[in-house]
Design a protein around this motif. Sequence first.
Motif, PDB file in Angstrom:
ATOM      1  N   LYS A  68      -3.220  -3.266 -23.339  1.00  0.00           N
ATOM      2  CA  LYS A  68      -4.538  -2.642 -23.150  1.00  0.00           C
ATOM      3  C   LYS A  68      -4.648  -1.288 -23.855  1.00  0.00           C
ATOM      4  CE  LYS A  68      -5.417  -6.034 -20.321  1.00  0.00           C
ATOM      5  NZ  LYS A  68      -6.253  -7.187 -20.737  1.00  0.00           N
ATOM      6  N   ASP A  69      -3.899  -1.111 -24.943  1.00  0.00           N
ATOM      7  CA  ASP A  69      -3.945   0.146 -25.708  1.00  0.00           C
ATOM      8  C   ASP A  69      -4.873  -0.063 -26.913  1.00  0.00           C
ATOM      9  OD1 ASP A  69      -3.564   2.570 -26.892  1.00  0.00           O
ATOM     10  OD2 ASP A  69      -1.368   2.484 -26.898  1.00  0.00           O
ATOM     11  N   ALA A  70      -6.176  -0.094 -26.648  1.00  0.00           N
ATOM     12  CA  ALA A  70      -7.156  -0.437 -27.688  1.00  0.00           C
ATOM     13  C   ALA A  70      -7.217   0.627 -28.777  1.00  0.00           C
ATOM     14  CB  ALA A  70      -8.528  -0.638 -27.067  1.00  0.00           C
ATOM     15  N   ASP A  71      -7.077   1.902 -28.414  1.00  0.00           N
ATOM     16  CA  ASP A  71      -7.170   2.970 -29.414  1.00  0.00           C
ATOM     17  C   ASP A  71      -6.057   2.858 -30.445  1.00  0.00           C
ATOM     18  OD1 ASP A  71      -9.412   3.986 -28.210  1.00  0.00           O
ATOM     19  OD2 ASP A  71      -8.320   5.481 -27.021  1.00  0.00           O
ATOM     20  N   GLU A  72      -4.834   2.656 -29.978  1.00  0.00           N
ATOM     21  CA  GLU A  72      -3.710   2.523 -30.902  1.00  0.00           C
ATOM     22  C   GLU A  72      -3.850   1.250 -31.734  1.00  0.00           C
ATOM     23  OE1 GLU A  72      -0.020   3.530 -32.775  1.00  0.00           O
ATOM     24  OE2 GLU A  72      -1.631   4.618 -31.761  1.00  0.00           O
ATOM     25  N   ALA A  73      -4.351   0.194 -31.104  1.00  0.00           N
ATOM     26  CA  ALA A  73      -4.564  -1.059 -31.849  1.00  0.00           C
ATOM     27  C   ALA A  73      -5.557  -0.847 -32.983  1.00  0.00           C
ATOM     28  CB  ALA A  73      -5.064  -2.155 -30.903  1.00  0.00           C
ATOM     29  N   ASP A  74      -6.630  -0.103 -32.730  1.00  0.00           N
ATOM     30  CA  ASP A  74      -7.617   0.176 -33.783  1.00  0.00           C
ATOM     31  C   ASP A  74      -7.012   1.023 -34.896  1.00  0.00           C
ATOM     32  OD1 ASP A  74      -9.508  -1.264 -32.444  1.00  0.00           O
ATOM     33  OD2 ASP A  74     -10.491   0.474 -31.534  1.00  0.00           O
ATOM     34  N   ARG A  75      -6.183   1.999 -34.524  1.00  0.00           N
ATOM     35  CA  ARG A  75      -5.538   2.831 -35.559  1.00  0.00           C
ATOM     36  C   ARG A  75      -4.624   1.983 -36.438  1.00  0.00           C
ATOM     37  NH1 ARG A  75      -5.646   6.912 -31.487  1.00  0.00           N
ATOM     38  NH2 ARG A  75      -3.689   6.162 -30.585  1.00  0.00           N
ATOM     39  N   VAL A  76      -3.885   1.091 -35.810  1.00  0.00           N
ATOM     40  CA  VAL A  76      -3.000   0.208 -36.578  1.00  0.00           C
ATOM     41  C   VAL A  76      -3.813  -0.680 -37.518  1.00  0.00           C
ATOM     42  CG1 VAL A  76      -1.398  -1.736 -36.410  1.00  0.00           C
ATOM     43  CG2 VAL A  76      -1.151   0.217 -34.876  1.00  0.00           C
ATOM     44  N   VAL A 225       2.343   1.660 -36.708  1.00  0.00           N
ATOM     45  CA  VAL A 225       2.175   1.325 -38.129  1.00  0.00           C
ATOM     46  C   VAL A 225       3.534   1.268 -38.814  1.00  0.00           C
ATOM     47  CG1 VAL A 225       1.172   2.072 -40.317  1.00  0.00           C
ATOM     48  CG2 VAL A 225      -0.144   2.286 -38.213  1.00  0.00           C
ATOM     49  N   ARG A 226       4.407   2.202 -38.455  1.00  0.00           N
ATOM     50  CA  ARG A 226       5.745   2.183 -39.049  1.00  0.00           C
ATOM     51  C   ARG A 226       6.510   0.917 -38.638  1.00  0.00           C
ATOM     52  NH1 ARG A 226       5.445   7.702 -37.657  1.00  0.00           N
ATOM     53  NH2 ARG A 226       6.779   7.401 -35.817  1.00  0.00           N
ATOM     54  N   GLN A 227       6.263   0.438 -37.416  1.00  0.00           N
ATOM     55  CA  GLN A 227       6.891  -0.806 -36.986  1.00  0.00           C
ATOM     56  C   GLN A 227       6.377  -1.984 -37.816  1.00  0.00           C
ATOM     57  OE1 GLN A 227       9.332  -1.480 -34.422  1.00  0.00           O
ATOM     58  NE2 GLN A 227       9.273  -3.384 -35.581  1.00  0.00           N
ATOM     59  N   VAL A 228       5.068  -1.983 -38.097  1.00  0.00           N
ATOM     60  CA  VAL A 228       4.505  -3.029 -38.956  1.00  0.00           C
ATOM     61  C   VAL A 228       5.166  -2.986 -40.335  1.00  0.00           C
ATOM     62  CG1 VAL A 228       2.417  -3.848 -40.125  1.00  0.00           C
ATOM     63  CG2 VAL A 228       2.295  -3.090 -37.750  1.00  0.00           C
ATOM     64  N   MET A 229       5.293  -1.774 -40.895  1.00  0.00           N
ATOM     65  CA  MET A 229       5.900  -1.643 -42.214  1.00  0.00           C
ATOM     66  C   MET A 229       7.382  -2.032 -42.193  1.00  0.00           C
ATOM     67  SD  MET A 229       3.567  -0.792 -44.357  1.00  0.00           S
ATOM     68  CE  MET A 229       2.461  -1.837 -43.383  1.00  0.00           C
TER      69      MET A 229
END
Length: 544
Positions: A68-76, A225-229
Amino acid sequence: MLVGIGILASRLMGLVRERVFAHYLGNAEAAAVFKAALRIPNFLQNLFGEGVLSGSFIPVYAQLLGKKDADEADRVAGAVFGLLALATGVMVALGMLATPLFVDLIAPGFEGGERDLAVRLVRILFPGTGFLVLSAWCLGILNSHRRFLLSYLAPVVWNIVIIATLLVMGGRYTAGGRAAEEALTEWLAYGVVLGSFLQFAVQVPTVMRLLGRFRPVVSLASASVRQVMKNFGPVVLGRGVVQFSAWVDTAFASLISNRALSSLLYAQTIYLIPVSLFGMAVSAAELPEMARATAEGEAQAHAKLRSRIDAGSRRIAFWVVPSAAALLFLGDLVSGALLQTGRFGAADSRYLWYLLMGAAVGLVASTVGRLYASAFYALKDPKTPLRYAIVRVALGTVKAWFLALWLPERLGLPRELGAAFLTLSSGIVAWVETTLLRRKLRSMVGPVGLPAGLLPRLYGAAVVGGLVALAVKQGLTGLLGPMPGVGVEWGGALLVPPRLHPVLGLLATAVPFGVVYFAVSAALGVPEAGAVFRKVGRKLGLAR
C-alpha cells in the motif's frame, strides 16, 4: 483468463497477418529479407521489453502496491519510464547507425540487393521498436494493477495496421516482379512503425489513470529504483543471451536458403501460439501475485509460491502437450489451414510441417520454463535464470551447427531439412534449461513443478489422439484422392496431402483428436480432463 483472452486475440490477428503476408509474398526473396530485417530491431524490443520489465520492474512495483505504498510506487514508475526512454532512444540511434553491421551478423547469407534491402528496411523499422519498448512499460503498470486485458489486446492494433497496409498496397506491387516486392516491403515497414506507435498510445490513457502522480525522471535516488536497476542488469543479460540464440537460428537458416529462413520464421509464429497462450498467460498472471506473496513471511511465502507454481505447471502441461502432439501429427494441416493461400502453396505447408515436428519436442519445456523463471524473478533472483540461459544457448549453438549444417549432408538428406533440425535443437536444449531451473527452485522453496507420472499420462493420451487423427487424415486422403502435382518425395516415399482443403481437413481431424485426448486423459485420472468434461456436461445440461 483475461491474459489468455488478450493473447488469443492478439495471436489470432497475428495469424491473419501472416496469412495475408504469405498471400502476397509467400517464400519470395523479399519475404525472407523483410522477416530477417524485422528481427534485428526486435532485438532491442526483446532486450528492454516485456520479458526484462517482467523480471526487474514488476516484482518491485507489485510488491510496493501490496504494501500500500502508492507514493513510492509512482516514483518508481516515473523513474523507470525516464531511464527506459533514455536508454531506448540511445539504442535506436546507435542501431540505425550500425544497421549494416547488424545485417551482416544476423543474416550473413544476404548479399548484393538482398543486403541493401535489409539495410533500408531495418533503418525504417528501428524507431517503431522504441514505441514497443515503452508499450512494455505500460504492460508492467497494467499487470501490476491486475488490468490484464488491455495490455495483451494492444498488439491487435499493431497487427491490424500491418494487415491494412498489405491489403491496400499488396495488389499494387506484387505483380510487378522483384522491384515491386521490395517496394511493398518498404511500405510494410512504415506500417509496422505506425502500428507500434498506436500499440503504445492505446494503453497510455488507462495507465495515466492508474498512476496517482506520474513524473518521468532520470534518477536513481530511490532505493526501490536501485533495486529495479540491480535486477535489470542480469535480466537484460539473460534476454540478450536468449536473443543470441535466436540470432544463431536466423543466421544458420540464412546460410541454408531463403526458403528455410522465411519458413523458420513462419514456424515460430505458429508454435509460439501455445507458448504464449498458456505459458505467457499463466506466467504473466502469476508473476505479480508471486511478487506480492514475497512480502509475507518466508515460510508462508514459499508455501504460496509452491502452490501457484504447481497449479500453473499442471495447467500449462495439460494444454501444451496436445498442442505439441497436434504439431507433430497434423502439422501439414495446421500450416496449410493458417497460411496456404496465394504464393504459399501445399508444398510450402508440407515443408513447414517438418520444422513444426522439431519444435514439438521442446514445446512443453519452453512453456513451463517461463513459469519457473517468473518464480525466480518474484524472489528477486534474476541471476539464476541468466546462468541457465547461458548454458542453454552455448549448448544450443553447438547442437544447431551440428544438426542443421553438418548432419544433413552426412546423412544424404536435402540441405533444406537442416531448418527442421534447427527447431529440434532448440527443443532439446529447452528441456535442459527447464530441468536446471526446476532443480534450483526446489532447493530454494521446496518440491515444485509437475508431479511424477503426469507427463507420461498426458503424452500417452496425446499420442492415442494423434494416431486417431492420423487415421482420419489417411481416410480422407484415400476417399478424396491426392491433389495433383503437389507431392513431396522424402526418404523414398511420396508424401501427398489430401484434396480436401486444409481448413476442412484440420477441422475433420482436430475434433476427434481433441475428444480422444480429453477422454483418455480423464480415464487415466488427470483431474484437469475431468474438470473439462464436467464443465461441458453442465453447459449441455447433462451434469450438475
